[in-house]
Design a protein around this motif. Structure first.
Motif, PDB file in Angstrom:
ATOM      1  N   GLU A 113      35.280  24.506  31.515  1.00 16.02           N
ATOM      2  CA  GLU A 113      34.880  25.833  31.962  1.00 16.02           C
ATOM      3  C   GLU A 113      35.233  26.849  30.879  1.00 16.02           C
ATOM      4  OE1 GLU A 113      36.776  26.494  35.689  1.00 16.02           O
ATOM      5  OE2 GLU A 113      35.682  24.891  36.721  1.00 16.02           O
ATOM      6  N   ASN A 133      33.219  18.600  31.681  1.00 12.16           N
ATOM      7  CA  ASN A 133      33.419  19.470  32.844  1.00 12.16           C
ATOM      8  C   ASN A 133      34.147  20.761  32.487  1.00 12.16           C
ATOM      9  OD1 ASN A 133      32.263  17.499  34.565  1.00 12.16           O
ATOM     10  ND2 ASN A 133      34.222  16.428  34.705  1.00 12.16           N
ATOM     11  N   ASN A 144      34.441  29.732  23.538  1.00 11.70           N
ATOM     12  CA  ASN A 144      35.561  29.553  24.458  1.00 11.70           C
ATOM     13  C   ASN A 144      36.684  28.658  23.934  1.00 11.70           C
ATOM     14  OD1 ASN A 144      34.442  31.021  26.871  1.00 11.70           O
ATOM     15  ND2 ASN A 144      32.824  29.507  26.592  1.00 11.70           N
ATOM     16  N   HIS A 202      24.536  20.988  32.576  1.00 12.65           N
ATOM     17  CA  HIS A 202      24.414  22.423  32.833  1.00 12.65           C
ATOM     18  C   HIS A 202      23.027  22.983  32.510  1.00 12.65           C
ATOM     19  CE1 HIS A 202      28.737  22.821  33.611  1.00 12.65           C
ATOM     20  NE2 HIS A 202      28.920  21.991  32.602  1.00 12.65           N
TER      21      HIS A 202
END
Length: 272
Positions: free
Chosen positions: A128, A126, A64, A50
């Motif tokens: 989110e 991966n 998160n 990223h």
């Protein structure tokens, strides 16, 4: 000529500033990296994918998922014993008794199973900002073969049933065995019913269960090849009620497993 030289010097200085600006993020990306805090290389891989620094990656996971460092992913698990590497190799080929002797502190490590490197790590790499709700079941070794020893009246098998990588649900499991063609063999599955805990965003202590299967010959069994299938059904209602009340989110694992081959297949050869 003097003006050209001055312009050249200015150009070199400007180019140096641009290059310094380009390489700085790469330097930051590897800074503050700790093999102890990041034992799986997940944060480094996420940062590279990223275009983030390690510090930014940690902030993402903290915000998160409540994870401040990779080691938090396995914080609930016991430390592996000194026999971990030897026990890990037993998955490649061992007797039921050898597999059954593996202690929980070893088989509860995610790296005990080879698919952690190929698909397990990807759940975090991966990841989110919003974690999707998911569930699933994996068994290892899923295909086993055995020959009944002469004069023996029983067969044994051991397998590990675990929550799939990325599972966010608590999953209630009930296992049973069938045999084809039919034969006078009575099966005992231990434990028969159990609860698998989530593997994401952290791996919970009881995410994997070691299952012992014993087949007892209760009559004459003709020589030949028999296929024993370990299947799944909904747990007893009293267990489901208890788990719904104490574990959230909960689902019956049977609903997430649709493979017609069952959880595992044991091929038994009965010699003449």
């Amino acid at each position: 000529m003097k003006k050209l030289i001055e312009k050249g010097i200015i150009g070199i200085i400007f180019l140096g500033i641009v290059l310094a600006g380009c390489i700085q993020p790469t330097q930051e990306r590897t800074a503050e990296y700790s093999a102890e805090k990041e034992p799986f290389g997940i944060f480094a891989a996420f940062a590279q994918k990223h275009g983030l620094t390690i510090a930014q990656t940690r902030e993402f996971f903290k915000k998160n998922m409540g994870i401040t460092q990779e080691s938090k992913i396995i914080e609930q698990l016991p430390s592996p014993s000194e026999t971990f590497e030897k026990d890990k190799l037993k998955l490649l080929g061992s007797t039921a008794e050898e597999l059954d002797a593996i202690p929980k502190e070893n088989y509860s490590q995610p790296t005990f199973f080879g698919d952690f490197e190929t698909s397990g790590r990807d759940q975090w790499i991966n990841a989110e900002a919003t974690t999707p709700m998911s569930h699933g079941i994996i068994s290892t070794p899923a295909d086993q073969y055995a020959t009944l020893a002469p004069e023996s009246k029983e067969m044994r098998a051991t397998l590990f049933v675990r929550a799939a990588w990325g599972s966010t649900y608590y999953q209630g499991i009930k296992l049973y065995a069938t045999i084809s063609p039919e034969a006078a063999i009575q099966f005992h599955v231990n434990p028969e019913q159990f609860l698998l805990e989530p593997t994401f965003p952290t791996i919970h202590q009881n995410w994997v269960e070691k299952i012992s299967i014993r087949g007892e010959l209760t009559g004459n069994v003709e020589p030949g090849t028999y296929v024993i299938t370990i299947k799944m059904s909904d747990p007893d209602i009293e267990n489901v009620t208890k788990w719904i009340e104490t574990r959230e989110p909960y689902t019956n694992g049977n609903g997430s497993f649709t493979d017609p081959r069952g959880v595992a297949t044991l091929t038994l050869n009965v010699p003449e």
